[in-house]
Design a protein around this motif. Structure first.
Motif, PDB file in Angstrom:
ATOM      1  N   CYS A  46      -0.836  89.109  13.980  1.00 56.31           N
ATOM      2  CA  CYS A  46      -2.219  88.866  14.413  1.00 56.31           C
ATOM      3  C   CYS A  46      -2.253  87.676  15.376  1.00 56.31           C
ATOM      4  CB  CYS A  46      -3.100  88.603  13.202  1.00 56.31           C
ATOM      5  SG  CYS A  46      -4.789  88.206  13.641  1.00 56.31           S
ATOM      6  N   CYS A  49      -7.345  86.212  17.894  1.00 49.99           N
ATOM      7  CA  CYS A  49      -7.973  86.292  19.220  1.00 49.99           C
ATOM      8  C   CYS A  49      -9.242  85.438  19.309  1.00 49.99           C
ATOM      9  CB  CYS A  49      -8.359  87.738  19.517  1.00 49.99           C
ATOM     10  SG  CYS A  49      -6.959  88.849  19.451  1.00 49.99           S
ATOM     11  N   ILE A 116      -3.927  96.222   9.745  1.00 48.47           N
ATOM     12  CA  ILE A 116      -5.014  95.532   9.043  1.00 48.47           C
ATOM     13  C   ILE A 116      -5.275  96.162   7.678  1.00 48.47           C
ATOM     14  CG2 ILE A 116      -7.474  94.948   9.176  1.00 48.47           C
ATOM     15  CD1 ILE A 116      -7.162  95.059  12.286  1.00 48.47           C
TER      16      ILE A 116
END
Ligand SMILES: Cc1cc2nc3c(=O)[nH]c(=O)nc-3n(C[C@H](O)[C@H](O)[C@H](O)COP(=O)(O)OP(=O)(O)OC[C@H]3O[C@@H](n4cnc5c(N)ncnc54)[C@H](O)[C@@H]3O)c2cc1C
Ligand code: SF4
Length: 481
Positions: A46, A49, A116
């Motif tokens: 991940c 962001c 996820i």
């Protein structure tokens, strides 16, 4: 973000499944859990962001980058707290969600998205193993009474939120067991019922009251509900099936998918189905009409019952392997998917339409006549043109209609309440999730049409806030929508 270069160093890991030869002989969960080191690596992919598009994809607004990072850093208890902050049932979504969050993940622009959903499920399972998932009964009671009609994911999430806000909550379910489509629609091999039962126990300990065999508008008059409760949440789903009214529809051996799946789920619960009503694929040539997820659930069930052959028919053309130009990121990717049920066998046939069902002298179906079609798309709507001289027949002694649903059932409760419907025939609601009838709210498939578990939970959380505000003037309940 624990590992800045994680997305460069590690590739997306593929979900592992039990071997086909083993799993088609039982009804247990087909997925295999990831190991902890694997999950930590996946969490490290991940990118945290600046604008996490995964949030935009998730109807619940799950705090995805937070718990990806917590898993990477081995902080599992913090991760479940963060997950439960936005999602009542990460076990249901972690197991069953098609993961629109992954479709929207920024990594997906030029690489495979973060896993996820697998991380979500692992956090949930670890939390149950460690005993971190505890009932949270309310500290203060309000004295207000709320009836929740329907015990699917929307009813359960709404009930849990409202109970935690201090109200007395009664869930009314017309079936003999609680759970909605989680109980009688979704097969055991996709999510074992013990996962649902574990959550039901949590809700019961929190003080939610459950009443099965309570069919509102049939054996429980709507007037009684209005008299005895301060507010009502309609979460009755959208299970009116789409029929196929072609010649031969009345033949024995042609059934709706939900008739078939409900029976199979009842067997998984230990019920015995009387022989006269039994629908079983054992030793049969099965044809499933409808290429979606309900059809795939019929496929997996038919294989486990020992079908001789299974065909799954779809009127639409085969989807592309990669996103089409009109389906760019971060939209949900409409691409060719191979579910676990498809891996187990059967043949998928695209661009065909059913002309008629053919039967024998005893009124039993033996085949169906099909024709090949060409699809044309205008303003997003598909029309189908038959290809001349392309008809053919396919043998079948069990045909399952899995062509979707046309909305909630109107007779009984909805008609008696006098709730307004939308153009599509779903229950209308205002921005606080209240119908046109004061004190009567709605959430889940009943107001959206047949959809997804994640939407049912998200809408129920928002409707619970709407109800709490209506009863108390203000609400602290979090709401994603
Ligand atoms: C076969 C199948 C497989 C699916 N697989 C998936 C999947 O893998 N992932 C996913 O995200 N989604 C899946 N879905 C969709 C998902 O199950 C639904 O979107 C979700 O269950 C909707 O939740 P809900 O609570 O609104 O309604 P439901 O789950 O339909 O529950 C509604 C409940 O209300 C009860 N009820 C209705 N009217 C009354 C009344 N008058 N009185 C009392 N009770 C009443 C019904 O009996 C039912 O139990 C699937 C759907 C089907 C049919
Ligand atoms: S979009 Fe993907 S990479 Fe970005 S924060 Fe969300 S899960 Fe992480």
């Amino acid at each position: 973000m624990g590992k800045i270069t994680g997305f460069i160093e590690f590739h997306r890991a593929k979900q592992a499944y039990r071997p086909v030869a083993e799993r088609v002989r039982d009804w247990k969960q087909v997925m295999r859990p990831f190991s902890v080191p694997e999950l930590k690596q996946q969490g490290a992919r991940c990118m945290d962001c600046g604008i996490p598009f995964c949030h935009q994809g998730c109807p619940l607004g799950n705090l995805i980058p937070d718990w990806n990072d917590l898993v990477y850093r081995d902080l599992w208890q913090e991760a479940i707290d963060r997950l439960h902050a936005t999602n009542n049932f990460p076990d249901f979504t972690g197991t069953l969600c098609p993961a629109p969050c992954e479709g929207a993940c920024v990594l997906g622009i030029n690489d495979d998205p973060v896993t996820i959903k697998a991380i979500e499920l692992a956090i949930n399972d670890r939390a149950f193993q460690e005993g971190w998932v505890k009932p949270e009964p309310p500290k203060v009671l309000t004295g207000k009474k709320i009836a929740v009609v329907g015990s699917g994911p929307a009813g359960l999430a709404g009930a849990q939120q409202l109970r935690r806000a201090g109200h007395e909550v009664t869930v009314l379910e017309r079936d003999d067991r609680i759970g909605g489509l989680l109980r009688y629609g979704i097969p055991e091999f996709k999510m074992e019922k013990k996962v649902l039962d574990r959550r039901l126990q949590q809700l019961k300990t929190e003080g939610v009251i459950f009443k099965a065999n309570a069919h509102v508008g049939v054996n429980l008059p709507v007037a009684e509900l209005r008299k005895n409760f301060d507010a009502i949440l309609l979460a009755g789903g959208a299970c009116a099936p789409r029929d196929l009214p072609v010649p031969g529809r009345e033949l024995k051996g042609v059934y709706f998918a939900m008739e078939y799946l409900t029976q199979s789920n009842r067997r998984s619960e230990g019920d015995t189905i009387p022989a006269a009503y039994e629908i079983n694929a054992q030793g049969k040539h099965v044809v499933i009409i409808g290429g979606g997820d309900t059809g795939a659930d019929c496929l997996g069930t038919a294989h486990r019952q020992g079908a001789k052959s299974v065909h799954q028919l779809e009127i639409m053309p085969r989807p592309p392997e990669q996103r089409a130009d009109n389906n760019p990121w971060p939209q949900y990717p409409f691409v060719y998917r191979v579910t676990s049920a498809h891996e187990e066998g059967g043949e998928r046939v695209y661009s065909v339409s059913t002309k008629r069902f053919i039967g024998d002298a005893k009124g039993r179906v033996t085949a169906l006549e099909l024709v090949k079609v060409e699809a044309a798309f205008e303003n997003g709507r598909a029309t189908f043109k038959e290809i001349p001289h392309s008809s053919f027949t396919l043998s079948a002694d069990l045909i399952l209609l899995a062509m979707g649903f046309v909305g909630p059932e109107k007779a009984g409760m909805l008609e008696q309440l006098g709730v307004k419907l939308t153009e599509r025939g779903n229950v209308w609601r205002d921005e606080n999730w209240m119908t046109n009838v004061p004190g009567v709210f709605t959430a889940g498939d009943m107001q959206r049409g047949q959809s997804l578990i994640v939407w049912a939970i998200a809408e129920a959380r928002s409707a619970a806030r709407g109800i709490d505000k209506y009863l108390m003037g203000t609400s602290d309940l979090p709401a994603p929508l």
